[in-house]
Design a protein around this motif. Sequence first.
Motif, mmCIF file in Angstrom:
data_model
loop_
_atom_site.group_PDB
_atom_site.id
_atom_site.type_symbol
_atom_site.label_atom_id
_atom_site.label_comp_id
_atom_site.label_asym_id
_atom_site.label_seq_id
_atom_site.Cartn_x
_atom_site.Cartn_y
_atom_site.Cartn_z
ATOM 1 N N LEU A 7 9.087 -9.391 17.531
ATOM 2 C CA LEU A 7 9.912 -9.121 16.358
ATOM 3 C C LEU A 7 9.107 -9.264 15.064
ATOM 4 O O LEU A 7 9.256 -8.463 14.144
ATOM 5 N N TYR A 8 8.250 -10.285 14.988
ATOM 6 C CA TYR A 8 7.412 -10.450 13.802
ATOM 7 C C TYR A 8 6.461 -9.273 13.619
ATOM 8 O O TYR A 8 6.249 -8.811 12.497
ATOM 9 N N VAL A 9 5.893 -8.789 14.716
ATOM 10 C CA VAL A 9 4.964 -7.659 14.631
ATOM 11 C C VAL A 9 5.669 -6.413 14.099
ATOM 12 O O VAL A 9 5.077 -5.610 13.380
ATOM 13 N N VAL A 10 6.944 -6.265 14.419
ATOM 14 C CA VAL A 10 7.703 -5.105 13.961
ATOM 15 C C VAL A 10 8.242 -5.319 12.544
ATOM 16 O O VAL A 10 8.176 -4.422 11.702
ATOM 17 N N ILE A 11 8.743 -6.505 12.248
ATOM 18 C CA ILE A 11 9.458 -6.757 11.002
ATOM 19 C C ILE A 11 8.526 -6.975 9.812
ATOM 20 O O ILE A 11 8.844 -6.549 8.699
ATOM 21 N N VAL A 12 7.383 -7.601 10.000
ATOM 22 C CA VAL A 12 6.484 -7.867 8.869
ATOM 23 C C VAL A 12 6.047 -6.568 8.182
ATOM 24 O O VAL A 12 6.150 -6.468 6.952
ATOM 25 N N PRO A 13 5.590 -5.559 8.908
ATOM 26 C CA PRO A 13 5.245 -4.304 8.199
ATOM 27 C C PRO A 13 6.450 -3.648 7.525
ATOM 28 O O PRO A 13 6.315 -3.075 6.443
ATOM 29 N N LEU A 14 7.620 -3.762 8.148
ATOM 30 C CA LEU A 14 8.817 -3.193 7.529
ATOM 31 C C LEU A 14 9.185 -3.926 6.239
ATOM 32 O O LEU A 14 9.591 -3.296 5.258
ATOM 33 N N SER A 15 9.041 -5.237 6.229
ATOM 34 C CA SER A 15 9.361 -5.983 5.015
ATOM 35 C C SER A 15 8.335 -5.706 3.919
ATOM 36 O O SER A 15 8.702 -5.608 2.734
ATOM 37 N N TRP A 17 6.747 -2.904 3.542
ATOM 38 C CA TRP A 17 7.085 -1.558 3.085
ATOM 39 C C TRP A 17 8.291 -1.590 2.150
ATOM 40 O O TRP A 17 8.328 -0.884 1.139
ATOM 41 N N ALA A 18 9.281 -2.412 2.476
ATOM 42 C CA ALA A 18 10.480 -2.497 1.650
ATOM 43 C C ALA A 18 10.200 -3.184 0.316
ATOM 44 O O ALA A 18 10.716 -2.772 -0.730
ATOM 45 N N ILE A 19 9.364 -4.215 0.322
ATOM 46 C CA ILE A 19 9.067 -4.962 -0.908
ATOM 47 C C ILE A 19 8.161 -4.148 -1.840
ATOM 48 O O ILE A 19 8.141 -4.394 -3.039
ATOM 49 N N GLU A 20 7.443 -3.176 -1.317
ATOM 50 C CA GLU A 20 6.577 -2.358 -2.164
ATOM 51 C C GLU A 20 7.352 -1.589 -3.222
ATOM 52 O O GLU A 20 6.773 -1.157 -4.217
ATOM 53 N N SER A 21 8.645 -1.424 -3.030
ATOM 54 C CA SER A 21 9.432 -0.676 -4.003
ATOM 55 C C SER A 21 9.710 -1.482 -5.271
ATOM 56 O O SER A 21 10.158 -0.926 -6.262
ATOM 57 N N ILE A 22 9.430 -2.775 -5.236
ATOM 58 C CA ILE A 22 9.644 -3.638 -6.403
ATOM 59 C C ILE A 22 8.332 -3.778 -7.162
ATOM 60 O O ILE A 22 7.288 -4.054 -6.570
ATOM 61 N N TYR A 40 4.249 -11.380 -4.035
ATOM 62 C CA TYR A 40 4.514 -10.262 -3.128
ATOM 63 C C TYR A 40 4.347 -10.687 -1.666
ATOM 64 O O TYR A 40 5.191 -10.405 -0.826
ATOM 65 N N VAL A 41 3.278 -11.402 -1.379
ATOM 66 C CA VAL A 41 3.012 -11.872 -0.014
ATOM 67 C C VAL A 41 4.061 -12.888 0.417
ATOM 68 O O VAL A 41 4.602 -12.811 1.527
ATOM 69 N N PHE A 42 4.379 -13.836 -0.461
ATOM 70 C CA PHE A 42 5.380 -14.849 -0.120
ATOM 71 C C PHE A 42 6.759 -14.245 0.102
ATOM 72 O O PHE A 42 7.475 -14.637 1.027
ATOM 73 N N CYS A 43 7.140 -13.302 -0.723
ATOM 74 C CA CYS A 43 8.437 -12.645 -0.544
ATOM 75 C C CYS A 43 8.479 -11.850 0.751
ATOM 76 O O CYS A 43 9.489 -11.843 1.455
ATOM 77 N N SER A 44 7.398 -11.181 1.085
ATOM 78 C CA SER A 44 7.345 -10.419 2.332
ATOM 79 C C SER A 44 7.446 -11.333 3.546
ATOM 80 O O SER A 44 8.193 -11.045 4.482
#
Length: 65
Positions: A7-15, A17-22, A40-44
């Motif tokens: 789950l971490y391997v899948v979710i970390v890149p998705l998060s 990608w999502a945080i890049e919009s901020i 940015y890293v801490f929020c992700s």
Amino acid sequence: MGVKTILYVVIVPLSIWAIESIRFNGFFKKDRYYQARLLYVFCSLGLSYLVVNFLYDFFLYSKFI
């Protein structure tokens, strides 16, 4: 390999990608690029942790229903 690891391997890149919009640089003073990146890293990572634990608990408890 555990379920949480997958789950971490899948979710970390998705998060990430999502945080890049901020645009975090807009919240900081001028020339504070590294501090914005650290936030940015801490929020992700924090978002990834919350999502993985939610999904893991959801699937774990849904087996008992």
